[in-house]
Scaffold this active site. Structure first.
Site, PDB file in Angstrom:
ATOM      1  N   LYS A   1      -6.250 -13.777  -0.851  1.00  0.00           N
ATOM      2  CA  LYS A   1      -5.482 -13.405  -2.045  1.00  0.00           C
ATOM      3  C   LYS A   1      -4.145 -14.150  -2.054  1.00  0.00           C
ATOM      4  CE  LYS A   1      -3.846  -9.432   0.571  1.00  0.00           C
ATOM      5  NZ  LYS A   1      -4.115  -8.046   0.928  1.00  0.00           N
TER       6      LYS A   1
ATOM      7  N   TYR B   1      28.388 -21.462   0.133  1.00  0.00           N
ATOM      8  CA  TYR B   1      28.875 -20.506  -0.863  1.00  0.00           C
ATOM      9  C   TYR B   1      29.647 -19.361  -0.211  1.00  0.00           C
ATOM     10  CZ  TYR B   1      26.209 -22.362  -4.817  1.00  0.00           C
ATOM     11  OH  TYR B   1      25.730 -23.134  -5.826  1.00  0.00           O
TER      12      TYR B   1
HETATM   13  C1  LIG Z   1      -4.371  -7.936   2.185  1.00  0.00           C
HETATM   14  C2  LIG Z   1      -5.509  -7.077   2.574  1.00  0.00           C
HETATM   15  C3  LIG Z   1      -6.226  -7.321   3.755  1.00  0.00           C
HETATM   16  C4  LIG Z   1      -5.757  -8.330   4.784  1.00  0.00           C
HETATM   17  O1  LIG Z   1      -4.612  -7.794   5.423  1.00  0.00           O
HETATM   18  P1  LIG Z   1      -3.877  -8.501   6.651  1.00  0.00           P
HETATM   19  O2  LIG Z   1      -2.879  -7.516   7.100  1.00  0.00           O
HETATM   20  O3  LIG Z   1      -3.256  -9.740   6.107  1.00  0.00           O
HETATM   21  O4  LIG Z   1      -4.892  -8.797   7.670  1.00  0.00           O
HETATM   22  C5  LIG Z   1      -7.363  -6.573   3.985  1.00  0.00           C
HETATM   23  N1  LIG Z   1      -7.758  -5.602   3.111  1.00  0.00           N
HETATM   24  C6  LIG Z   1      -7.062  -5.314   1.983  1.00  0.00           C
HETATM   25  C7  LIG Z   1      -7.536  -4.235   1.091  1.00  0.00           C
HETATM   26  C8  LIG Z   1      -5.921  -6.020   1.684  1.00  0.00           C
HETATM   27  O5  LIG Z   1      -5.217  -5.730   0.583  1.00  0.00           O
END
Ligand SMILES: *Cc1c(COP(=O)(O)O)cnc(C)c1O
Length: 370
Positions: free
Chosen positions: A32, A255
């Site tokens: 994702k 800054y």
């Molecule tokens: C993002 C996600 C994962 C992977 O999680 P990590 O902590 O990056 O291993 C697995 N399952 C779901 C539902 C997620 O949203």
């Protein structure tokens, strides 16, 4: 330009490390947020080459793009799950791209079933149940409605899943979630089950079920488990030094004059800033809420060097006083995380997590695959 180099071998090696932990279960991959910022299609293809066939995206659009990428290169057999489910309007695109929606409430189940009926099609879906995170998921109390949809033939469930809230921490929530999950799964005999994210993948075979869904560990980030040491950094963020200046003790830099120089200081100005996803909270000084901690470190010509003053939109200052002068000139690239600078160390310094550093990498950061 800023650049993130992605080490395909390391990505594959991390997947194999996780796969070795999951026994007979298949090891999937969370891709994702555009493959945690690195490029979902390339990440997924590399992982497919290592043996991964199950991919998780957040949105249907991400799934459609990933399917296109797969189809163009002949990886037709990959399963793509859409974690955030579907709306009725998404169903045709999901069917066309052979996506498996993860349905997390009754309205989504109804939309999916109606979409299938309109299309005159059958297709598998996954169900996500809530077991303690209070984020996305069906409640156990909704099981009778779900089972009726399954019994009526409208819903074909290919995977039951839930998500661990604190697999990276001690405490009893994780075991409690597993117990609840098992009780729910009993209502779906023979259906595949998935519970473990990265941290869960390190908890042993009790958590592997039939499919795991690691994300961050594949990309070399800390999953919060003791054996994390075996994972290899995948992404290396670098940017070029644009100018090297010498300033006198007592002068200020950046800054807000946030960095007061306590010695004569050689300053390298690097073309990377928060617009590229390098967090302002990694500043060496002058960021509220973080006054007690020092900023992040970078790496120049074999030396660890601190970030100096405030990170700005397109530029970051490094204190390179301790690096031999002939090694630091315009064009020299500084590493901000990667093989020499732990991404988790930078995240800690900035009060965040490696996930946010990767997912937040800016669009103008060039992705270079090695
Ligand atoms: C993002 C996600 C994962 C992977 O999680 P990590 O902590 O990056 O291993 C697995 N399952 C779901 C539902 C997620 O949203």
């Amino acid at each position: 330009m800023p650049r993130v180099e992605i080490d395909t071998k390391a990505l594959n090696a991390n997947w194999r490390t996780l796969d070795a932990l999951s026994g007979k279960a298949r090891t999937g991959a969370a891709v994702k947020a555009d493959g945690y910022g690195l490029g979902a299609t390339r990440v997924a293809q590399a992982l497919h080459d290592a043996g991964c066939h199950d991919f998780f995206v957040a949105w249907a659009d991400e799934g459609v793009a990933l399917r296109q990428g797969f189809d163009e290169t002949g990886y037709g057999d990959a399963r793509i799950y859409v974690l955030q489910g579907v709306s009725l309007g998404d169903v045709p695109a999901c069917l066309e791209a052979r996506l498996i929606p993860v349905l997390s409430n009754l309205a989504e189940i109804a939309a999916w079933c109606e979409g299938l009926e309109r299309a005159g099609r059958r297709a598998p879906a996954a169900l996500q149940f809530e077991t303690g995170m209070n984020r996305l998921g069906l409640d156990a109390a909704e099981l009778p409605v779900v089972r009726a949809a399954v019994a009526g033939g409208a819903l074909d469930v290919s995977l039951v899943m839930s998500h661990l809230a604190s697999a990276d921490e001690t405490g009893d929530q994780t075991a409690a979630q597993r117990r609840q999950f098992l009780a729910i799964c009993e209502h779906f005999p023979g259906v595949e089950r998935s519970l473990a994210n990265s941290a869960g993948s390190f908890l042993g075979l009790d958590y592997a079920f039939e499919l795991t869904r690691p994300g961050i560990a594949l990309y070399g980030g800390r999953a919060g488990a003791p054996s994390d040491g075996k994972l290899t950094p995948v992404a290396t963020l670098t940017a070029a030094i644009l100018q090297v200046r010498t300033a006198k003790a007592g002068e200020a830099a950046g800054y807000g004059a946030a960095a007061r120089l306590t010695r004569d200081t050689r300053i390298a100005t690097v073309g990377l800033g928060y617009a590229d996803g390098y967090p302002r909270a990694a500043s060496g000084a002058g960021v509220p809420l973080r006054e007690t901690r020092s900023g992040a470190m970078a790496f120049v010509a074999g030396h660890s060097v601190p970030v100096l003053g405030r990170v700005s939109m397109d530029l970051t200052l490094l204190d390179v006083t301790d690096v031999p002068a002939d090694l630091v000139e315009p064009g020299t690239r500084a590493e901000f995380f990667g093989a020499n600078v732990s991404i988790d160390g930078v995240a800690d310094a900035a009060g965040t997590i490696a996930y946010e550093l990767l997912a937040g990498l800016g669009r103008r950061v060039e992705r270079v695959w090695r």
